[in-house]
Motif scaffolding. Structure first.
Motif, PDB file in Angstrom:
ATOM      1  N   ALA A   9      27.073  59.027 -38.566  1.00  0.00           N
ATOM      2  CA  ALA A   9      27.221  60.010 -39.633  1.00  0.00           C
ATOM      3  C   ALA A   9      27.728  61.343 -39.090  1.00  0.00           C
ATOM      4  CB  ALA A   9      25.889  60.202 -40.353  1.00  0.00           C
ATOM      5  N   LEU A  12      31.444  61.070 -38.005  1.00  0.00           N
ATOM      6  CA  LEU A  12      32.375  61.179 -39.127  1.00  0.00           C
ATOM      7  C   LEU A  12      32.476  62.622 -39.598  1.00  0.00           C
ATOM      8  CD1 LEU A  12      34.214  59.726 -41.153  1.00  0.00           C
ATOM      9  CD2 LEU A  12      32.234  59.519 -42.664  1.00  0.00           C
ATOM     10  N   ARG A 209      22.994  57.525 -52.898  1.00  0.00           N
ATOM     11  CA  ARG A 209      24.258  57.409 -53.624  1.00  0.00           C
ATOM     12  C   ARG A 209      24.444  58.588 -54.588  1.00  0.00           C
ATOM     13  NH1 ARG A 209      27.424  52.939 -54.614  1.00  0.00           N
ATOM     14  NH2 ARG A 209      25.779  51.597 -53.771  1.00  0.00           N
ATOM     15  N   LEU A 212      24.951  61.903 -52.608  1.00  0.00           N
ATOM     16  CA  LEU A 212      26.310  61.977 -52.085  1.00  0.00           C
ATOM     17  C   LEU A 212      27.293  62.361 -53.177  1.00  0.00           C
ATOM     18  CD1 LEU A 212      28.518  61.504 -49.947  1.00  0.00           C
ATOM     19  CD2 LEU A 212      28.361  59.057 -50.439  1.00  0.00           C
ATOM     20  N   ALA A 216      29.534  65.787 -53.314  1.00  0.00           N
ATOM     21  CA  ALA A 216      30.995  65.700 -53.333  1.00  0.00           C
ATOM     22  C   ALA A 216      31.556  66.456 -54.533  1.00  0.00           C
ATOM     23  CB  ALA A 216      31.431  64.240 -53.365  1.00  0.00           C
ATOM     24  N   THR A 262      28.214  65.752 -47.770  1.00  0.00           N
ATOM     25  CA  THR A 262      29.164  64.715 -48.176  1.00  0.00           C
ATOM     26  C   THR A 262      29.647  63.909 -46.981  1.00  0.00           C
ATOM     27  OG1 THR A 262      29.897  66.049 -50.062  1.00  0.00           O
ATOM     28  CG2 THR A 262      31.355  64.275 -49.339  1.00  0.00           C
ATOM     29  N   LEU A 263      30.080  64.600 -45.934  1.00  0.00           N
ATOM     30  CA  LEU A 263      30.581  63.904 -44.746  1.00  0.00           C
ATOM     31  C   LEU A 263      29.473  63.113 -44.058  1.00  0.00           C
ATOM     32  CD1 LEU A 263      32.883  66.735 -43.331  1.00  0.00           C
ATOM     33  CD2 LEU A 263      33.634  64.527 -44.244  1.00  0.00           C
ATOM     34  N   LEU A 266      28.742  60.023 -46.186  1.00  0.00           N
ATOM     35  CA  LEU A 266      29.772  59.000 -46.000  1.00  0.00           C
ATOM     36  C   LEU A 266      29.599  58.302 -44.655  1.00  0.00           C
ATOM     37  CD1 LEU A 266      32.917  60.886 -47.380  1.00  0.00           C
ATOM     38  CD2 LEU A 266      31.757  58.947 -48.447  1.00  0.00           C
ATOM     39  N   GLY A 267      29.211  59.091 -43.637  1.00  0.00           N
ATOM     40  CA  GLY A 267      29.027  58.521 -42.315  1.00  0.00           C
ATOM     41  C   GLY A 267      27.887  57.519 -42.243  1.00  0.00           C
ATOM     42  N   ARG A 269      27.270  55.417 -44.348  1.00  0.00           N
ATOM     43  CA  ARG A 269      27.773  54.179 -44.948  1.00  0.00           C
ATOM     44  C   ARG A 269      28.907  53.569 -44.130  1.00  0.00           C
ATOM     45  NH1 ARG A 269      26.312  53.722 -50.378  1.00  0.00           N
ATOM     46  NH2 ARG A 269      24.937  55.413 -51.064  1.00  0.00           N
ATOM     47  N   ALA A 270      29.171  54.116 -42.981  1.00  0.00           N
ATOM     48  CA  ALA A 270      30.309  53.647 -42.179  1.00  0.00           C
ATOM     49  C   ALA A 270      29.862  53.111 -40.824  1.00  0.00           C
ATOM     50  CB  ALA A 270      31.310  54.792 -41.990  1.00  0.00           C
TER      51      ALA A 270
END
Length: 343
Positions: A9, A12, A209, A212, A216, A262-263, A266-267, A269-270
């Motif tokens: 996270a 990212l 969710r 986030l 955003a 936000t970043l 997203l991280g 989830r990556a």
């Protein structure tokens, strides 16, 4: 403390902040004149003002929760910043000298380097050196503070740091910060505390969710607010005015908090991309230092700004090309062990 699951996270977030820096510097080239390129510049610049604050918040999330002996901390941090500062400063000075700017004997080179950044974007490395000196004491405040005290610290920091922007925007003559000697709560170092607090708060989020999505959306709205406020201020003063672009302006502070969330979100989830993200993240310092050199070469080679093309696509296209080229160069440099100290 940062757990392994958080590293992707933060990687990212670091990559996102670095790419935002590149977009910001591309967009800023068209800001200082009211012409047909100004609105695109204002749009992208406003959307990327969170870049430096996000970098600092990542440092806060990583550093404030740790406990280290002072000599250990200073050695690790200064070894991370001083070699890149010296290397890239001398790199740009050598390039400028080759291009015709004469710095004189080597003593003058050292004097210029000590006085401040030889290229504007290296200001961040100088600033980080000063901020790192304060981290051990900020870390002590963090560990000794109760949740309410952390919120109070952040509230005071936000109000005091935002005051100069608000004072200028509202035309207020009274300087509350100076009158009440509130300088202790002023400055970029507050973003480290904010980053640590946001990171801690994120761990307690139940509906990630929704959290986030809300961050955003708020980031997008706040970026638009920065853009509109900059336009209104510029129209009021009769020329492009970057007052609301300041990293400590209230809109940028709010947008930066949302950008970090936000970043980071997203991280989380990556994680399937953890390895490539870690590899790119390791190069972001080098990309930050090198990208201005690449940008200038790209502009000279393509002449996009003078070709009459739309800045709405030219700015992100240029930023993407510059980021990719700088990243490729840094990855090659890092194959040589010694260059890992400066990238």
């Amino acid at each position: 403390m940062i757990e392994k699951r958080d590293s992707t996270a933060l990687d990212l977030a670091r990559i996102g902040a670095c790419f935002m820096v590149v977009i910001l510097h591309v967009a800023a080239m068209d800001f200082h004149a009211f012409d047909d390129r100004w609105w695109a510049s204002n749009f992208y610049d406003s959307a990327c003002r969170a870049c430096v604050p996000v970098f600092l918040m990542i440092s806060g999330a990583l550093l404030l929760g740790k406990r280290e002996e002072l000599p250990v901390f200073l050695k690790k941090r200064f070894l991370r910043v001083v070699p890149p500062l010296l290397f890239w400063s001398l790199f740009y000075m050598a390039w400028n000298d080759w291009q015709g700017r004469q710095y004189g004997p080597w003593q003058r080179w050292l004097e210029d380097l000590a006085r401040g950044p030889v290229v504007f974007h290296l200001w961040y490395l100088y600033a980080v050196l000063g901020i790192y000196l304060f981290v051990p004491f900020l870390r002590a405040i963090w560990h000794a503070s109760q949740p309410l005290e952390k919120k109070a610290y952040l509230a005071l920091w936000a109000l005091v740091s935002a005051w100069p922007t608000l004072r200028a925007a509202w035309g207020v003559h009274a300087d509350v910060v100076d009158t009440y000697r509130l300088d202790a709560f002023f400055g970029l170092s507050g973003y480290l505390f904010l980053g640590a607090w946001l990171h801690e708060a994120y761990q307690g989020v139940r509906d990630e969710r929704r959290y986030l999505a809300c961050n955003a959306l708020l980031f997008a709205l706040l970026s638009l607010a920065i853009m509109v406020a900059t336009y209104l201020r510029s129209r009021q003063t009769g020329g492009p005015d970057p007052l609301f672009y300041d990293y400590l302006s209230p809109l940028v502070m709010a947008a930066s908090a949302c950008a970090f969330n936000t970043l980071y979100g997203l991280g989380t989830r990556a994680r399937q991309f953890a390895r490539p993200l870690r590899q790119v993240s390791a190069c972001t310092l080098g990309v930050y230092c090198l990208h201005i050199f690449v940008l200038r070469r790209f502009e000279s080679a393509t002449g996009l700004r003078d070709a009459g093309v739309s800045p709405w696509w030219a700015i992100p296209f240029t930023a993407t090309c510059v980021f990719a080229a700088a990243l490729a160069a840094v990855m090659l440099l890092r194959r040589v062990r010694v260059f890992r100290l400066v990238t």
